[in-house]
Design an enzyme around this catalytic site. Structure first.
Site, PDB file in Angstrom:
ATOM      1  N   ASP A  48      48.244  41.556  56.595  1.00 20.56           N
ATOM      2  CA  ASP A  48      47.673  41.828  55.257  1.00 20.56           C
ATOM      3  C   ASP A  48      48.860  42.271  54.390  1.00 20.56           C
ATOM      4  O   ASP A  48      49.022  43.436  54.073  1.00 20.56           O
ATOM      5  CB  ASP A  48      46.552  42.882  55.301  1.00 20.56           C
ATOM      6  N   HIS A  87      54.766  51.283  60.898  1.00 16.25           N
ATOM      7  CA  HIS A  87      53.558  50.921  61.664  1.00 16.25           C
ATOM      8  C   HIS A  87      53.636  49.502  62.252  1.00 16.25           C
ATOM      9  O   HIS A  87      53.602  49.318  63.466  1.00 16.25           O
ATOM     10  CB  HIS A  87      52.327  50.949  60.747  1.00 16.25           C
TER      11      HIS A  87
HETATM   12  C1  BDR Z   1      48.217  50.247  58.586  1.00 18.43           C
HETATM   13  O1  BDR Z   1      47.526  50.147  57.352  1.00 18.43           O
HETATM   14  C2  BDR Z   1      48.256  49.404  56.414  1.00 18.43           C
HETATM   15  O2  BDR Z   1      48.418  50.130  55.233  1.00 18.43           O
HETATM   16  C3  BDR Z   1      49.600  49.156  57.009  1.00 18.43           C
HETATM   17  O3  BDR Z   1      50.090  47.873  56.677  1.00 18.43           O
HETATM   18  C4  BDR Z   1      49.376  49.289  58.506  1.00 18.43           C
HETATM   19  O4  BDR Z   1      49.009  48.050  59.072  1.00 18.43           O
HETATM   20  C5  BDR Z   1      48.606  51.690  58.833  1.00 18.43           C
HETATM   21  O5  BDR Z   1      47.485  52.496  58.933  1.00 18.43           O
HETATM   22 CA    CA Z   2      49.263  45.929  57.834  1.00 17.50          CA
END
Ligand code: BDR
Ligand code: CA
Length: 349
Positions: A40, A276
């Site tokens: 995303d 992340h």
């Molecule tokens: C996740 O949420 C999104 O904002 C980031 O891309 C990551 O995949 C972290 O909680």
């Molecule tokens: Ca993400």
């Protein structure tokens, strides 16, 4: 004369050995795993994309676009633009779902996501748009077809809501045992959530899909906030990319600096931004980076536990838990590898 003949034959031997070594390297180079990323795109999604492209053991065979940090269509646009900029226009991008499971309306991006990732999802940085468009094939069908084609050589890494992955497994239940590995970035087991006390963003945005996935018996690796929040990048790191003097070095530095500023507002205690999504890609190919706890897991879908990732009480003593939850990470090792790989990639583009 004898000496000369001896030296020449040694030279030939050396050349032959080097060629043999190169062949072996090429052979092992061919053993790259095939990977599908579900993104995303999103700033840390962009970093995950770059990590996969830079890693010598990964062949990225396609990207599936998800809603989440941005709309699904924006994810397609961002991913295509970044792939082109990084000189990987050969990687196809597929459309995924534009809404959470069972929803009537397309997903509406949360205000907090626009704050963290910028209005365009990539830190409001201008990346030349791609002349390409999304592949005609449906993303779920591409996932299923690839699973049948590559079997255990294929890894699927989903770092947005798990909607697309869950749809693929519902459409072709055999997929869960066909592929080599399924890794998600999402959830929080032993730490607080990042949307509220219990829920992490990717899971929160489609807990119905996540619960179906977790309880489907799919062997799953969960790379959640327990580990991802410990891996950080600072402006000292982005300065290294900026100093490379290349387009991609500057663009990624600008994007990540935006992300760091957003983190300074939302999570000042981190002193940087969390890596992340790239950590999920890294764990897929280098599992030694983490320690895991295997559990039977579920995801809350009621009003009071919406998006909470938690062990299933009744199954605590059941055999063969299917979710490998990452609970510890080699932080320095990962951040060093991350910086090395991305700096090499940005140096060349
Ligand atoms: C996740 O949420 C999104 O904002 C980031 O891309 C990551 O995949 C972290 O909680
Ligand atoms: Ca993400």
């Amino acid at each position: 004369m004898k000496n000369l003949i001896y030296m020449i034959s040694m030279l030939f031997l050396l050349v032959a050995c080097t060629e043999k070594n190169n062949e072996v390297k090429e052979e092992s180079g061919n053993k790259k795993v095939k990977m599908i990323l579900d993104l995303d795109t999103g700033i840390d999604d962009a970093l995950a994309l770059a990590y996969a492209l830079a890693h010598p053991d990964i062949e990225l065979i396609g990207v599936m676009a998800s809603f989440g940090n941005v709309t699904m269509e924006e994810s397609v646009t961002n991913t295509l633009a970044l792939l082109d900029m990084l000189n990987h226009a050969e990687v196809p991008v597929f459309k995924g779902a534009d809404r959470a499971t069972g929803e009537k309306e397309p997903f509406h991006v949360l205000e907090i996501s626009r704050l963290i990732h910028g209005k365009n999802g990539i830190g409001d940085v201008n990346v030349s748009s791609s002349p390409r468009t999304a592949n005609k094939q449906d993303g779920v069908d591409f996932m299923i077809e690839s699973a049948r084609k590559y079997g255990k050589d294929l890894m699927i890494v989903a770092v947005g809501p798990t909607t697309n992955l869950n749809e693929a497994i519902k459409k072709e239940p055999a997929l869960k045992n066909l592929v080599g590995k399924v890794v998600i970035m999402g959830g929080a087991l032993i730490v607080d959530g990042n949307v509220n006390k219990y829920a992490e963003a990717n899971i929160y945005q489609d807990p119905v899909a996540a619960n179906e996935l977790f309880t489907s018996g799919t062997p799953l690796t969960m790379v959640g906030l327990d580990v991802t929040q410990r891996t950080k990048l600072t402006k000292k790191d982005t300065q290294i990319w900026r100093n490379l003097g290349t387009t991609s070095g500057k663009i990624f530095a600008d994007m990540v600096d935006y992300y760091i500023e957003a983190y300074n507002i939302t999570s000042p205690r981190l002193n940087g931004c969390a890596l992340h999504d790239p950590l999920a890609v890294a764990v897929a190919v280098d599992p030694d980076l983490v320690k895991i706890l295997t559990l039977h897991m579920r995801v809350g879908t009621s009003q009071e536990d919406w998006g909470r990732t938690i062990g299933i009480n009744e199954k605590m003593n059941d055999p063969d838990p299917n979710v490998s939850v990452c609970v510890d990470v080699e932080v320095d090792e990962f951040v060093t590898r991350f910086m090395d790989l991305l700096s090499q990639l940005f140096k060349a583009n």
